[in-house]
Design a protein around this motif. Structure first.
Motif: not given
Ligand code: EPZ
Length: 417
Positions: A65-74
């Motif tokens: 998931q790509r969140g706001p301002d450059g955050r990605v969780s995998l």
């Protein structure tokens, strides 16, 4: 295909925020395969290569998931395939970085051979040699690397040459192996250190990262972690070459000057005035750059990923620069395009002789690879008249919204769909 249209001859002024490092983010995204827990990453740049990697991991069952301002969780809890297909791998060589993690966690992998690219044939023999030393049955068939290992075991591995992704692949394989792995002749790049820091946050036991001897003691399993990607030293260096070519004064934010020693030294030699803080760089250029010769080498030497950009600066410098590309066998694809703009460059094997000229003239030129594209943009910003850079999907692989950042610095540049 998109192209960039540039009206050259204008100095750059203002501030620009540098994005997270592409070459740290790519291996770190692949490290998500090493655990069934979620990893959360900050400062992940929005690049084609990031999208390709997330698509590749998604094909295997990694949920991202790509969140706001450059955050990605995998999360790789439900990985159902250990295959990296050719259609994705052929667009991005770094896909080979799933090989080590897949083998370490699942015991098998089928990864398409990346094939060559514009800058060289890019073999992965050292990746294979190291994994075999760790007990993997590994062979090549129908263009794929096919590997199996009940459980990898520690090994002492000396690579024939320094390889960045080779070191990364072997480090990711070793963190879950049985016993101790020593990587000799390891790459020392800051991106290696960043990957190691993430792995340590996930519970890995690693020492010596950043030196040419890395020791990894395997553990049973790794857990989730949160990590911030380091700034992109090559993007930062690219903007510094741009202002050195056009004149003006810019400030770079969210950079890591302590990872840019060789780049800053060479640009100071070229006449750029540089002031550094812990996470910012202010650069001022008055007058014409001075010719600055260099030879590329592994970190901490001058990075090959900055060769094309500093060559572009040298085409406008007073004097003659001798450039030697020691890492890749064909990384001069930008030369004939720069020559179309009036640059005087003579290639002799791995060496380029650049005779600086007073000015370049705008032209339509073609991007051939990522850093070649950047050098053409730099030349276009400094040239007299209009330059159109074609095939800038190459540029989009490694630079986040390059034209928007340059517009904010006063450049007259726009993307033409
Ligand atoms: C990484 O590529 C970077 N890519 C490249 O950045 C960078 O130019 C390169 O390192 C050198 O710094 C990523 O990190 C995703 P190598 P990599 O393995 O790992 C030979 C960019 O512009 N070699 O360090 O593929 C190889 O042919 C890209 O962002 C073997 O012979 O480079 C080359 O001549 C371009 N066998 C040299 O070693 C191997 O098994 C260094 O390659 C591996 C490498």
């Amino acid at each position: 295909m998109d192209r960039l249209r540039i009206q050259g001859g204008r100095p750059l002024h203002g501030e620009v925020t540098v994005s997270g490092a592409k070459n740290a983010a790519l291996p770190i995204l692949c490290a998500s395969l090493l655990t069934s827990d979620t990893i959360t990453l900050d400062n992940v740049p929005e690049l084609r290569d990031i999208g390709t990697t997330l698509a590749l991991l998604g094909r295997m069952g990694v949920v991202s998931q790509r969140g706001p301002d450059g955050r990605v969780s995998l999360c790789a809890a439900d990985v159902h395939s250990q295959e990296a297909p050719y259609d994705l791998v052929k667009t991005m060589r770094a896909s080979i970085l799933v090989l080590g993690p897949l083998l370490a966690r699942f015991g098998h992998a089928r990864v398409s051979l990346p094939g060559g690219c514009a800058i060289g044939q890019r073999p992965v023999d050292q990746h294979i040699k190291g994994l075999a030393a760790m007990g993997a049955q590994i062979h090549i068939e129908h263009g794929f690397v096919v590997a199996h290992a009940k459980r990898l075991h520690g090994a002492s591995i000396l690579t024939d040459m320094v390889t960045v992704t080779g070191t990364e692949n072997l480090m990711m394989a070793a963190v879950l192996a049985d016993g101790r792995t020593t990587l000799e002749n390891a790459a020392c790049e800051p991106e290696i250190v960043d990957l190691a820091e993430l792995l340590i946050a996930m519970g890995a036991r690693i020492q010596g990262h950043g030196s040419d001897r890395i020791i990894i003691d395997g553990v049973e399993r790794l857990h989730g972690a949160t990590h911030q990607i380091i700034p992109d030293r090559i993007e930062a260096g690219t903007f510094l070459c741009a202002v050195a070519a056009t004149g003006g004064e810019i400030t770079l934010r969210q950079v890591a000057p302590n990872t840019m020693g060789a780049i800053l030294d060479k640009l100071r030699e070229a006449g750029l005035q540089i002031e550094c803080g812990p996470d910012w760089i202010r650069a001022t250029m008055h007058g014409r750059p001075r010719a600055t010769g260099f030879r590329t080498s592994e970190y901490p030497g001058f990075p090959t990923d900055m060769q094309a950009q500093l060559m572009a600066l040298n085409t406008l410098a007073s004097g003659t620069a001798i450039i030697t590309e020691n890492i890749f066998e064909n990384r001069y694809m930008h030369v004939q395009e720069l020559q179309r703009m009036g640059a005087e460059i003579d290639i002799n094997g791995h060496t380029a002789i650049v005779i600086g000229t007073e000015s370049l003239s705008g032209a339509t030129v073609m991007a051939t690879d990522l850093r070649a594209s950047a050098s053409l943009v730099i030349a276009g910003l400094a040239a007299q008249g209009e330059t159109t850079v074609e095939r800038i999907y190459h540029l989009d692989r490694g630079y986040e919204r390059m034209e928007a950042k340059l517009q904010a610095l006063g450049a007259r540049i726009q993307r033409i769909q």
